[in-house]
Write a protein that holds these residues in place. Sequence first.
Motif, mmCIF file in Angstrom:
data_model
loop_
_atom_site.group_PDB
_atom_site.id
_atom_site.type_symbol
_atom_site.label_atom_id
_atom_site.label_comp_id
_atom_site.label_asym_id
_atom_site.label_seq_id
_atom_site.Cartn_x
_atom_site.Cartn_y
_atom_site.Cartn_z
ATOM 1 N N LEU A 55 0.821 -1.206 0.000
ATOM 2 C CA LEU A 55 0.000 0.000 0.000
ATOM 3 C C LEU A 55 0.855 1.256 0.000
ATOM 4 C CD1 LEU A 55 -2.845 -0.813 2.592
ATOM 5 C CD2 LEU A 55 -2.828 -1.224 0.126
ATOM 6 N N VAL A 56 1.858 1.296 0.861
ATOM 7 C CA VAL A 56 2.634 2.521 1.047
ATOM 8 C C VAL A 56 3.576 2.790 -0.120
ATOM 9 C CG1 VAL A 56 4.720 1.714 2.266
ATOM 10 C CG2 VAL A 56 3.628 3.874 2.942
ATOM 11 N N HIS A 57 3.805 1.773 -0.949
ATOM 12 C CA HIS A 57 4.707 1.942 -2.099
ATOM 13 C C HIS A 57 3.984 1.920 -3.446
ATOM 14 C CE1 HIS A 57 7.814 0.545 0.904
ATOM 15 N NE2 HIS A 57 8.427 1.564 0.357
ATOM 16 N N HIS A 58 2.670 1.969 -3.445
ATOM 17 C CA HIS A 58 1.880 1.973 -4.687
ATOM 18 C C HIS A 58 2.103 0.715 -5.521
ATOM 19 C CE1 HIS A 58 0.775 6.177 -4.035
ATOM 20 N NE2 HIS A 58 2.041 6.494 -3.892
ATOM 21 N N THR A 59 2.299 -0.415 -4.886
ATOM 22 C CA THR A 59 2.546 -1.661 -5.621
ATOM 23 C C THR A 59 1.489 -2.727 -5.326
ATOM 24 O OG1 THR A 59 4.034 -2.439 -3.850
ATOM 25 C CG2 THR A 59 5.046 -1.276 -5.706
ATOM 26 N N LEU B 62 -7.896 -7.005 -9.469
ATOM 27 C CA LEU B 62 -6.762 -6.100 -9.321
ATOM 28 C C LEU B 62 -6.285 -5.627 -10.685
ATOM 29 C CD1 LEU B 62 -4.669 -8.120 -6.698
ATOM 30 C CD2 LEU B 62 -6.096 -6.110 -6.230
ATOM 31 N N ASN B 63 -5.540 -4.535 -10.681
ATOM 32 C CA ASN B 63 -4.888 -4.088 -11.916
ATOM 33 C C ASN B 63 -3.764 -5.035 -12.312
ATOM 34 O OD1 ASN B 63 -6.412 -1.759 -12.351
ATOM 35 N ND2 ASN B 63 -5.071 -0.485 -11.096
ATOM 36 N N PHE B 64 -3.046 -5.561 -11.303
ATOM 37 C CA PHE B 64 -1.926 -6.475 -11.534
ATOM 38 C C PHE B 64 -1.632 -7.196 -10.218
ATOM 39 C CE2 PHE B 64 -0.370 -2.152 -10.779
ATOM 40 C CZ PHE B 64 0.356 -2.319 -9.600
ATOM 41 N N GLU B 65 -0.825 -8.220 -10.251
ATOM 42 C CA GLU B 65 -0.482 -8.945 -9.032
ATOM 43 C C GLU B 65 0.356 -8.058 -8.127
ATOM 44 O OE1 GLU B 65 1.184 -12.778 -9.344
ATOM 45 O OE2 GLU B 65 -0.341 -13.553 -10.738
ATOM 46 N N PRO B 66 0.117 -8.103 -6.811
ATOM 47 C CA PRO B 66 0.877 -7.266 -5.882
ATOM 48 C C PRO B 66 2.386 -7.440 -6.038
ATOM 49 C CG PRO B 66 -0.963 -8.304 -4.764
ATOM 50 C CD PRO B 66 -0.905 -8.907 -6.135
ATOM 51 N N GLY B 67 3.078 -6.308 -6.117
ATOM 52 C CA GLY B 67 4.530 -6.330 -6.238
ATOM 53 C C GLY B 67 5.061 -6.404 -7.653
ATOM 54 N N GLU C 9 4.232 -4.314 -10.245
ATOM 55 C CA GLU C 9 4.423 -2.983 -10.825
ATOM 56 C C GLU C 9 4.299 -1.935 -9.725
ATOM 57 O OE1 GLU C 9 1.906 -1.917 -14.104
ATOM 58 O OE2 GLU C 9 1.574 -4.013 -14.656
ATOM 59 N N MET C 10 4.707 -0.709 -10.072
ATOM 60 C CA MET C 10 4.347 0.447 -9.256
ATOM 61 C C MET C 10 3.413 1.308 -10.091
ATOM 62 S SD MET C 10 6.641 3.534 -7.646
ATOM 63 C CE MET C 10 5.785 4.982 -6.984
ATOM 64 N N LEU C 11 2.201 1.500 -9.600
ATOM 65 C CA LEU C 11 1.211 2.343 -10.257
ATOM 66 C C LEU C 11 0.560 3.190 -9.173
ATOM 67 C CD1 LEU C 11 -0.296 3.068 -12.886
ATOM 68 C CD2 LEU C 11 -1.986 1.325 -12.291
ATOM 69 N N TYR C 12 0.756 4.494 -9.276
ATOM 70 C CA TYR C 12 0.301 5.420 -8.246
ATOM 71 C C TYR C 12 -1.155 5.132 -7.882
ATOM 72 C CZ TYR C 12 0.184 9.882 -5.729
ATOM 73 O OH TYR C 12 0.101 10.862 -4.764
ATOM 74 N N CYS C 13 -1.411 4.975 -6.582
ATOM 75 C CA CYS C 13 -2.719 4.492 -6.151
ATOM 76 C C CYS C 13 -3.156 5.186 -4.866
ATOM 77 C CB CYS C 13 -2.666 2.980 -5.937
ATOM 78 S SG CYS C 13 -4.249 2.262 -5.443
ATOM 79 N N ASN C 14 -4.119 6.088 -4.986
ATOM 80 C CA ASN C 14 -4.661 6.781 -3.818
ATOM 81 C C ASN C 14 -5.362 5.820 -2.867
ATOM 82 O OD1 ASN C 14 -4.345 9.887 -4.283
ATOM 83 N ND2 ASN C 14 -4.948 9.049 -6.271
ATOM 84 N N THR C 15 -5.938 4.770 -3.413
ATOM 85 C CA THR C 15 -6.664 3.792 -2.609
ATOM 86 C C THR C 15 -5.814 3.268 -1.454
ATOM 87 O OG1 THR C 15 -7.877 3.116 -4.593
ATOM 88 C CG2 THR C 15 -7.919 1.613 -2.709
ATOM 89 N N GLY C 16 -4.557 2.965 -1.737
ATOM 90 C CA GLY C 16 -3.680 2.388 -0.723
ATOM 91 C C GLY C 16 -3.536 3.272 0.501
ATOM 92 N N ASN D 198 8.872 -7.519 -7.705
ATOM 93 C CA ASN D 198 9.071 -8.969 -7.786
ATOM 94 C C ASN D 198 10.175 -9.343 -8.764
ATOM 95 O OD1 ASN D 198 6.891 -9.054 -6.063
ATOM 96 N ND2 ASN D 198 5.411 -9.699 -7.606
ATOM 97 N N LYS D 199 10.313 -8.527 -9.831
ATOM 98 C CA LYS D 199 11.336 -8.826 -10.835
ATOM 99 C C LYS D 199 12.690 -8.221 -10.497
ATOM 100 C CE LYS D 199 9.631 -4.974 -13.672
ATOM 101 N NZ LYS D 199 9.064 -4.595 -14.983
ATOM 102 N N GLY D 200 12.804 -7.531 -9.339
ATOM 103 C CA GLY D 200 14.096 -7.039 -8.875
ATOM 104 C C GLY D 200 14.360 -5.567 -9.071
ATOM 105 N N ASP D 201 13.471 -4.851 -9.757
ATOM 106 C CA ASP D 201 13.676 -3.417 -9.965
ATOM 107 C C ASP D 201 13.387 -2.638 -8.678
ATOM 108 O OD1 ASP D 201 14.198 -4.079 -12.547
ATOM 109 O OD2 ASP D 201 12.296 -3.357 -13.363
ATOM 110 N N THR D 202 14.228 -1.641 -8.387
ATOM 111 C CA THR D 202 14.042 -0.802 -7.207
ATOM 112 C C THR D 202 13.308 0.475 -7.599
ATOM 113 O OG1 THR D 202 16.070 -1.645 -6.190
ATOM 114 C CG2 THR D 202 15.193 0.420 -5.326
ATOM 115 N N MET D 203 12.209 0.766 -6.890
ATOM 116 C CA MET D 203 11.400 1.936 -7.183
ATOM 117 C C MET D 203 11.916 3.163 -6.423
ATOM 118 S SD MET D 203 9.095 0.835 -9.317
ATOM 119 C CE MET D 203 10.560 0.003 -9.982
#
Length: 581
Positions: free
Chosen positions: A235-239, A275-280, A282-289, A397-402
């Motif tokens: 939630l806190v990282h928009h993922t 969901l838009n995608f599986e948790p972790g 992607e990062m997609l800005y999300c006010n809901t979180g 999940n794929k190793g990229d750092t946001m």
Amino acid sequence: MKKYSYLLLAASLAFGCERSGTPLLITEGSDLSVSSPFESKLAKGATDTFRVHLEKGALASGFADQVSVDVVVKVFGPEGQLLREFDSPARGPEPFQFTSEGGVYKIVVTPFQEGEGDYVIMLDRVEAVATTNEGKIDQLMRFAMGAGETVPGATVAVVKDGKVVFSKGYGFANLEYDIRNSSTTIFHVASVSKQFTGFAIAMLADQGKVSMDDDIRKYLPEMHDFGKKITLSHLVHHTSGLRDQWSLLALAGWRLDDVITREQVLRLIFNQKELNFEPGEEMLYCNTGFTLLAEIVSRVTGQSFAEWTKANMFDPLGMKNTLFYDDHEKIVRGRAYSYYKNDKGELKKSVLSYANVGATSLFTTVEDLALWAVNFENVSVGNDNIMKMMDERYILNKGDTMGYGFGQGIGSYKGLVNKTHGGADAGYRTFINRFPGQRFSVIVFSNLASFNPGNIAYQIADIFLADQLTEVPPKPSEAPPAGDDQPKEAFETSSVVLSEYTGRFYSPELETAYTLEVVNDTLVAHHQRHDDIKLTIKQKDGFSSSAWWTGNIDFTRNSSNAIYGFKVNAGRVRNVAFEKQ
């Protein structure tokens, strides 16, 4: 082109162009002079060029009033180099400003996208560049606010080494009552709220009352079980993959200037089944979180989010003019109203009636937010562990750092590490820009929708940190990958039977319906709370729409090849299903 007497923007003030008896604007070699408008008519593809001969150290500003054509203004230096390009989206005045190193500058006006029509151009000010940081900010803000005496404005605070070294208000907080902005004017800061929500959940995690790895359904059992664990960290990282609340509300028929309460938002969130995608992933800005994080804080502590943050964050920091606004009827003295400009350049009220918190709805002043910025340097609320969490960037999940921590973007600017966040709701525009290594922060709030606080914050950083910033050359562009250069065959629309796509379509997740019908050979979507939405076919069974909340609409067919529904993909929501009834 002709020079004429034209009272363009009567509220504009003409300032002199003298400096210690020396003219800054040299008449010889100049096509423009201060307060003398020129009228011109642009044909398609035409270009007007104006010469302005300036002494070194002159700051020139003006505007092209886009009477009946949208224009782009470019400024070229004495050596022919492009210095800046100005192209705001709205009609009305297109402001421009530049600093002279001495010589003849060219102001080039061209129509936007092959347009044509009338405009008026005028220099409204030529003055010496200020010699103090305060004077430079004043010049910057005069230009940013545009022409006119009674206009919405902004407030600014600059923090250095734990102290406020500059704070000031510009323009008006309320146009109807002629109340000016000051450094103590209270603003709705929109998404800047998120770092406070992130800090709150970090405090609870530090106290052992929650874990960032907890499944959110531990605290929110009403949430649908998506079959994938969504954590507080997601939630806190928009993922998280959750759909964004504002897009869902608009798609469900809400106007964003409606009264929108916490209960209404939560009901919509809890009703989502995909969901838009599986948790972790992607990062997609999300006010809901962040709305859910605020709700978790409330459920864990037994207090409303507004009460808990006041007692545990705002009061201990001395932020006396700061609160989370969870009651749309609550009276807050000294707050600014928000405004926008319509297509004609007219100022209008921009209504905001939110009664939901976490993702937004923090009310504060630039001086209070300065106390918040100082707390990151001299910690009095929180501790080293909490501050470390605030800087924690998520690894996908794929190793990229946001590049996003607990409600703050983490990046760099001209060689210096900085941490930022902006906000935009209704006509409010806000930005905080911290440079931890320099113990320096800039805070800019505005109550005009077209204002760009981030741009101003960076320009103020340029003023104060000039001796520490380095110009970082842009990375060389990579050649596009080799591929099939053959043009793609355009979709043939003449064979499309629009009547196939008509009918009433209902979404159980949104509890709302759209009726589609053909009007004047165009497929149109009707909703009882929205203006009609025109749909344009792009591919087989795929349409784009004229509304941001409906985005792209892809129709679905059954085994008999009959249309049985459609899915909406619109920015921060994906695959929202509607069923044909």
